[in-house]
Design a protein around this motif. Structure first.
Motif, PDB file in Angstrom:
ATOM      1  N   LYS A  76      39.717 -42.294 -56.860  1.00 54.49           N
ATOM      2  CA  LYS A  76      38.702 -41.590 -57.403  1.00 54.49           C
ATOM      3  C   LYS A  76      37.475 -42.457 -58.266  1.00 54.49           C
ATOM      4  O   LYS A  76      36.404 -42.410 -58.272  1.00 54.49           O
ATOM      5  N   ARG A  77      38.344 -43.300 -58.945  1.00 54.69           N
ATOM      6  CA  ARG A  77      37.371 -44.482 -59.543  1.00 54.69           C
ATOM      7  C   ARG A  77      36.646 -45.020 -58.630  1.00 54.69           C
ATOM      8  O   ARG A  77      35.469 -45.339 -58.754  1.00 54.69           O
ATOM      9  N   LEU A  78      37.283 -45.674 -57.604  1.00 55.71           N
ATOM     10  CA  LEU A  78      36.637 -46.311 -56.423  1.00 55.71           C
ATOM     11  C   LEU A  78      35.573 -45.689 -55.624  1.00 55.71           C
ATOM     12  O   LEU A  78      34.563 -46.348 -55.113  1.00 55.71           O
ATOM     13  N   VAL A  79      35.471 -44.672 -55.475  1.00 54.69           N
ATOM     14  CA  VAL A  79      34.441 -43.751 -54.683  1.00 54.69           C
ATOM     15  C   VAL A  79      33.527 -43.240 -55.632  1.00 54.69           C
ATOM     16  O   VAL A  79      32.522 -42.496 -55.128  1.00 54.69           O
ATOM     17  N   LYS A  80      33.722 -43.070 -56.932  1.00 53.15           N
ATOM     18  CA  LYS A  80      32.688 -42.770 -57.972  1.00 53.15           C
ATOM     19  C   LYS A  80      31.419 -43.375 -57.640  1.00 53.15           C
ATOM     20  O   LYS A  80      31.283 -44.547 -57.457  1.00 53.15           O
ATOM     21  N   GLY A  81      30.477 -42.702 -57.453  1.00 52.23           N
ATOM     22  CA  GLY A  81      29.018 -43.338 -57.064  1.00 52.23           C
ATOM     23  C   GLY A  81      28.704 -42.716 -55.656  1.00 52.23           C
ATOM     24  O   GLY A  81      27.428 -42.361 -55.364  1.00 52.23           O
ATOM     25  N   VAL A  82      29.673 -42.822 -54.853  1.00 48.49           N
ATOM     26  CA  VAL A  82      29.613 -42.192 -53.486  1.00 48.49           C
ATOM     27  C   VAL A  82      29.545 -40.608 -53.655  1.00 48.49           C
ATOM     28  O   VAL A  82      28.699 -40.056 -52.930  1.00 48.49           O
ATOM     29  N   VAL A  83      30.624 -40.401 -54.535  1.00 45.30           N
ATOM     30  CA  VAL A  83      30.639 -38.877 -54.823  1.00 45.30           C
ATOM     31  C   VAL A  83      30.853 -38.870 -56.301  1.00 45.30           C
ATOM     32  O   VAL A  83      31.145 -39.722 -57.008  1.00 45.30           O
ATOM     33  N   GLY A  84      30.902 -37.391 -56.813  1.00 49.04           N
ATOM     34  CA  GLY A  84      30.838 -37.323 -58.375  1.00 49.04           C
ATOM     35  C   GLY A  84      32.362 -37.060 -58.304  1.00 49.04           C
ATOM     36  O   GLY A  84      33.070 -36.608 -57.517  1.00 49.04           O
ATOM     37  N   ILE A  85      33.043 -37.155 -59.597  1.00 50.87           N
ATOM     38  CA  ILE A  85      34.427 -37.035 -59.887  1.00 50.87           C
ATOM     39  C   ILE A  85      34.397 -36.172 -61.130  1.00 50.87           C
ATOM     40  O   ILE A  85      33.579 -36.175 -61.849  1.00 50.87           O
ATOM     41  N   ASP A  86      35.515 -35.524 -61.229  1.00 48.24           N
ATOM     42  CA  ASP A  86      35.861 -34.733 -62.636  1.00 48.24           C
ATOM     43  C   ASP A  86      36.217 -35.986 -63.770  1.00 48.24           C
ATOM     44  O   ASP A  86      35.346 -36.138 -64.665  1.00 48.24           O
ATOM     45  N   SER A  87      37.258 -36.420 -63.507  1.00 45.37           N
ATOM     46  CA  SER A  87      37.817 -37.479 -64.197  1.00 45.37           C
ATOM     47  C   SER A  87      39.184 -38.416 -63.706  1.00 45.37           C
ATOM     48  O   SER A  87      39.311 -37.715 -62.666  1.00 45.37           O
ATOM     49  N   GLU A  88      39.443 -39.365 -64.221  1.00 47.44           N
ATOM     50  CA  GLU A  88      40.734 -39.950 -63.699  1.00 47.44           C
ATOM     51  C   GLU A  88      41.887 -39.308 -64.036  1.00 47.44           C
ATOM     52  O   GLU A  88      42.479 -39.967 -64.960  1.00 47.44           O
ATOM     53  N   ALA A  89      42.260 -38.189 -63.521  1.00 43.94           N
ATOM     54  CA  ALA A  89      43.388 -37.440 -63.659  1.00 43.94           C
ATOM     55  C   ALA A  89      44.706 -37.960 -63.078  1.00 43.94           C
ATOM     56  O   ALA A  89      44.869 -37.421 -62.201  1.00 43.94           O
ATOM     57  N   GLY A  90      45.290 -38.853 -64.082  1.00 46.01           N
ATOM     58  CA  GLY A  90      46.682 -39.635 -63.464  1.00 46.01           C
ATOM     59  C   GLY A  90      47.843 -38.817 -63.854  1.00 46.01           C
ATOM     60  O   GLY A  90      47.833 -37.612 -64.323  1.00 46.01           O
ATOM     61  N   THR A  91      48.842 -39.349 -64.081  1.00 45.80           N
ATOM     62  CA  THR A  91      50.300 -39.102 -64.380  1.00 45.80           C
ATOM     63  C   THR A  91      50.288 -38.489 -65.947  1.00 45.80           C
ATOM     64  O   THR A  91      49.512 -39.094 -66.828  1.00 45.80           O
ATOM     65  N   THR A  92      50.779 -37.441 -65.916  1.00 42.35           N
ATOM     66  CA  THR A  92      50.543 -36.496 -67.267  1.00 42.35           C
ATOM     67  C   THR A  92      51.150 -37.242 -68.350  1.00 42.35           C
ATOM     68  O   THR A  92      51.736 -38.060 -68.282  1.00 42.35           O
ATOM     69  N   GLU A  93      50.395 -36.671 -69.565  1.00 42.14           N
ATOM     70  CA  GLU A  93      50.696 -37.255 -70.848  1.00 42.14           C
ATOM     71  C   GLU A  93      50.882 -36.298 -71.890  1.00 42.14           C
ATOM     72  O   GLU A  93      49.800 -35.241 -71.865  1.00 42.14           O
ATOM     73  N   ILE A  94      51.662 -36.353 -72.686  1.00 45.06           N
ATOM     74  CA  ILE A  94      51.553 -35.053 -74.036  1.00 45.06           C
ATOM     75  C   ILE A  94      51.778 -35.973 -75.271  1.00 45.06           C
ATOM     76  O   ILE A  94      52.480 -37.071 -75.374  1.00 45.06           O
ATOM     77  N   ALA A  95      50.859 -35.905 -76.257  1.00 42.63           N
ATOM     78  CA  ALA A  95      51.004 -36.398 -77.642  1.00 42.63           C
ATOM     79  C   ALA A  95      51.156 -35.269 -78.459  1.00 42.63           C
ATOM     80  O   ALA A  95      50.570 -34.025 -78.398  1.00 42.63           O
ATOM     81  N   ILE A  96      52.060 -35.304 -79.644  1.00 39.16           N
ATOM     82  CA  ILE A  96      52.167 -34.319 -80.563  1.00 39.16           C
ATOM     83  C   ILE A  96      52.080 -34.878 -82.073  1.00 39.16           C
ATOM     84  O   ILE A  96      52.831 -35.596 -82.212  1.00 39.16           O
ATOM     85  N   LEU A  97      50.993 -34.373 -82.672  1.00 41.87           N
ATOM     86  CA  LEU A  97      50.862 -34.649 -83.967  1.00 41.87           C
ATOM     87  C   LEU A  97      51.608 -33.741 -85.106  1.00 41.87           C
ATOM     88  O   LEU A  97      51.234 -32.263 -85.017  1.00 41.87           O
ATOM     89  N   ALA A  98      52.744 -33.997 -85.789  1.00 44.11           N
ATOM     90  CA  ALA A  98      53.450 -33.004 -86.516  1.00 44.11           C
ATOM     91  C   ALA A  98      53.970 -33.672 -87.831  1.00 44.11           C
ATOM     92  O   ALA A  98      53.838 -34.954 -88.086  1.00 44.11           O
ATOM     93  N   ASP A  99      54.114 -32.742 -88.591  1.00 46.08           N
ATOM     94  CA  ASP A  99      54.532 -33.198 -90.152  1.00 46.08           C
ATOM     95  C   ASP A  99      55.802 -32.381 -90.488  1.00 46.08           C
ATOM     96  O   ASP A  99      56.410 -32.168 -89.555  1.00 46.08           O
ATOM     97  N   SER A 100      56.349 -32.583 -91.579  1.00 49.38           N
ATOM     98  CA  SER A 100      57.750 -32.090 -92.080  1.00 49.38           C
ATOM     99  C   SER A 100      57.676 -30.731 -91.710  1.00 49.38           C
ATOM    100  O   SER A 100      59.115 -30.207 -91.944  1.00 49.38           O
ATOM    101  N   THR A 101      56.551 -29.925 -91.472  1.00 48.94           N
ATOM    102  CA  THR A 101      56.755 -28.305 -91.367  1.00 48.94           C
ATOM    103  C   THR A 101      56.978 -28.059 -89.763  1.00 48.94           C
ATOM    104  O   THR A 101      57.490 -27.134 -89.605  1.00 48.94           O
ATOM    105  N   ALA A 102      56.945 -29.170 -88.907  1.00 49.69           N
ATOM    106  CA  ALA A 102      57.530 -28.717 -87.711  1.00 49.69           C
ATOM    107  C   ALA A 102      58.793 -28.493 -87.244  1.00 49.69           C
ATOM    108  O   ALA A 102      59.578 -29.082 -87.941  1.00 49.69           O
TER     109      ALA A 102
END
Length: 458
Positions: A246-272
């Motif tokens: 998708k990155r390499l064809v951007k400009g030939v076509v539009g793309i949404d984003s570079e949505a690759g392998t999934t990731e999660i981050a959790i911001l947590a404190d002592s109440t979690a």
């Protein structure tokens, strides 16, 4: 910055090597934070780029012959033509489990309500008597939507790609998903059923970077099947090869984003609640051994409790081996921060695809975040809700690209066209300014194009 070793193994299962990155007492800049937070080290876009360039070039040169060879090499499938026959779509929908169909219909309904509300309005601005400038939102003509296969089945990604395109008013929609050896070389039947449910009848059994190349450049017809016409926009998540393509064809076509392998981050404190934090980290780790699961917290006690829960829950889940590998990779771990302030800064530096906020006053904390694909607030908004039935879109930027790009939405498929409509009097009112600016830029013909309309010298 201190990195501690893995948590010791339990007697009943291999250890989850969920490392710790300690940022406390480190006055790190944004660049320092970006370097410190866990990231995948196993393969980079640079590693994949040459392979993807070769695939794109091959598909452009050899068309369906190249696609047939890649189906055999990567998917173990013999193909005459990758277009899924209408009968295959109809059969998949007819044989769909009623409970799954009901769930898909509910997901579609919620996604449509949210997408229909996203479309921006056209505007007309009157800047003077007879001086009107408008902005009109117009859908692109044709889009190519990619739905990944492999370790899991993603009919939900069909919904997330198709619904906003339909809401935008796109007239021509093509969908590609990898061929499956177990299903006669067609994409998974649940993916086909979801496409049929949404009225998409142009579906191709093509996977990986080769699907992105086919969408971007098109493929000429053969005796075995019709032309695959090139598209204007390509969207959808995938592995590093799909994201790189998708990155390499951007400009030939539009793309949404570079949505690759999934990731999660959790911001947590002592109440979690540690069991919920662990459950959510595991929910994304089960996608892929390369998935990223990151906990950002100022509570050592919470981090310790989450480690215990991860080992317990990982041992009990269906895809335990995959989960343990993901949680033990360099892309996953605990980030210990000094306080909530540093925690928010670490979140913005990480720019997670999915960011959960499990803190006191979670909504207020969420409002402070600037970089994330999607933010999930509180104990009752897990990422899996967004994956299926929140109404939001789960095709989101990964690998830090949420710092500058957005998740898939209706505007991905729209273009803003500006329309300028001035009367003679309105143009004459600003003609002197145009002549002055044209002279300042040493472009006198610009001024002459205006004065010629009034029979005046420039």
């Amino acid at each position: 910055m201190t990195i501690t070793p893995e948590f010791p193994a339990t007697p009943t299962a291999p250890a989850v090597s969920f490392r710790t990155v300690d940022l406390r007492g480190k006055g790190l800049t944004l660049a320092g934070l970006r370097a410190a937070v866990p990231r995948a080290q196993h393969q980079t876009v640079a590693d994949a780029e040459q392979k993807v360039l070769d695939i794109i070039g091959d598909v452009r040169r050899r068309g369906y012959d190249a696609l047939t060879e890649y189906a055999q090499r990567f998917d173990g499938v013999e193909q005459d033509h990758p277009l899924v026959p209408a009968a295959g779509l109809a059969r998949a929908l007819a044989e769909l489990d009623p409970a799954v169909r009901n769930a898909l219909e509910e997901s579609i309904s919620r996604a449509r309500r949210f997408a229909d509300s996203q479309r921006p309005r056209n505007i007309d601005v009157e800047l003077g008597d007879g001086a009107i400038v408008s902005q009109n939102w117009v859908p692109v003509a044709r889009v190519g939507l990619y739905v990944p296969g492999g370790l899991a089945v993603y009919p939900s990604s069909v919904i997330m790609n198709v619904v906003p395109a339909l809401a935008a008013g796109v007239a021509s929609i093509a969908l590609a998903s990898p061929p499956q050896k177990d299903f006669g070389g067609l994409p998974h039947p649940t993916i086909l059923a979801a496409a049929a449910l949404l009225g998409i009848n142009e579906v191709y059994a093509i996977g990986g970077a080769q699907a992105i190349a086919a969408f971007a450049y098109g493929v000429d017809a053969t005796t075995a099947g019709p032309t695959l016409e090139p598209v204007d926009v390509v969207t959808g998540p995938g592995n590093i090869f799909v994201a790189t393509a998708k990155r390499l064809v951007k400009g030939v076509v539009g793309i949404d984003s570079e949505a690759g392998t999934t990731e999660i981050a959790i911001l947590a404190d002592s109440t979690a609640q540690p069991r919920l934090v662990a459950a959510d980290l595991i929910s994304q780790a089960e996608h892929d051994p390369k998935a990223a699961s990151v906990l950002i917290t100022d509570s050592e006690d919470l981090a310790a409790a989450v480690r215990i829960e991860l080992n317990t829950q990982a041992a009990a889940t269906k895809h335990s081996e995959r989960v343990r590998e993901a949680l033990s990779g360099p892309q996953s771990g605990v980030v210990l921060v000094e306080d909530l302030e540093q925690g928010v800064a670490a979140c913005d530096a990480y720019a997670a695809e999915h960011l959960e906020i499990m803190t006191a006053n979670a909504a207020a904390v969420a409002a402070r975040i600037r970089n994330a694909g999607a933010i999930f607030v509180g104990d009752y908004s897990p990422v899996s809700l967004g994956d299926y039935c929140a109404g939001s879109n789960h095709v989101l930027p990964t690998s830090g690209t949420a710092a500058f790009s957005s998740g898939l939405n209706v505007t991905t498929f729209l273009r803003a066209i500006q329309v300028i409509n001035y009367t003679k009097g309105a143009l004459e009112e600003v003609s002197g300014h145009i002549v002055s600016l044209a002279g300042a830029e040493d472009l006198p013909a610009h001024g002459q194009a205006v004065t010629a309309r009034f029979g005046k010298p420039a």
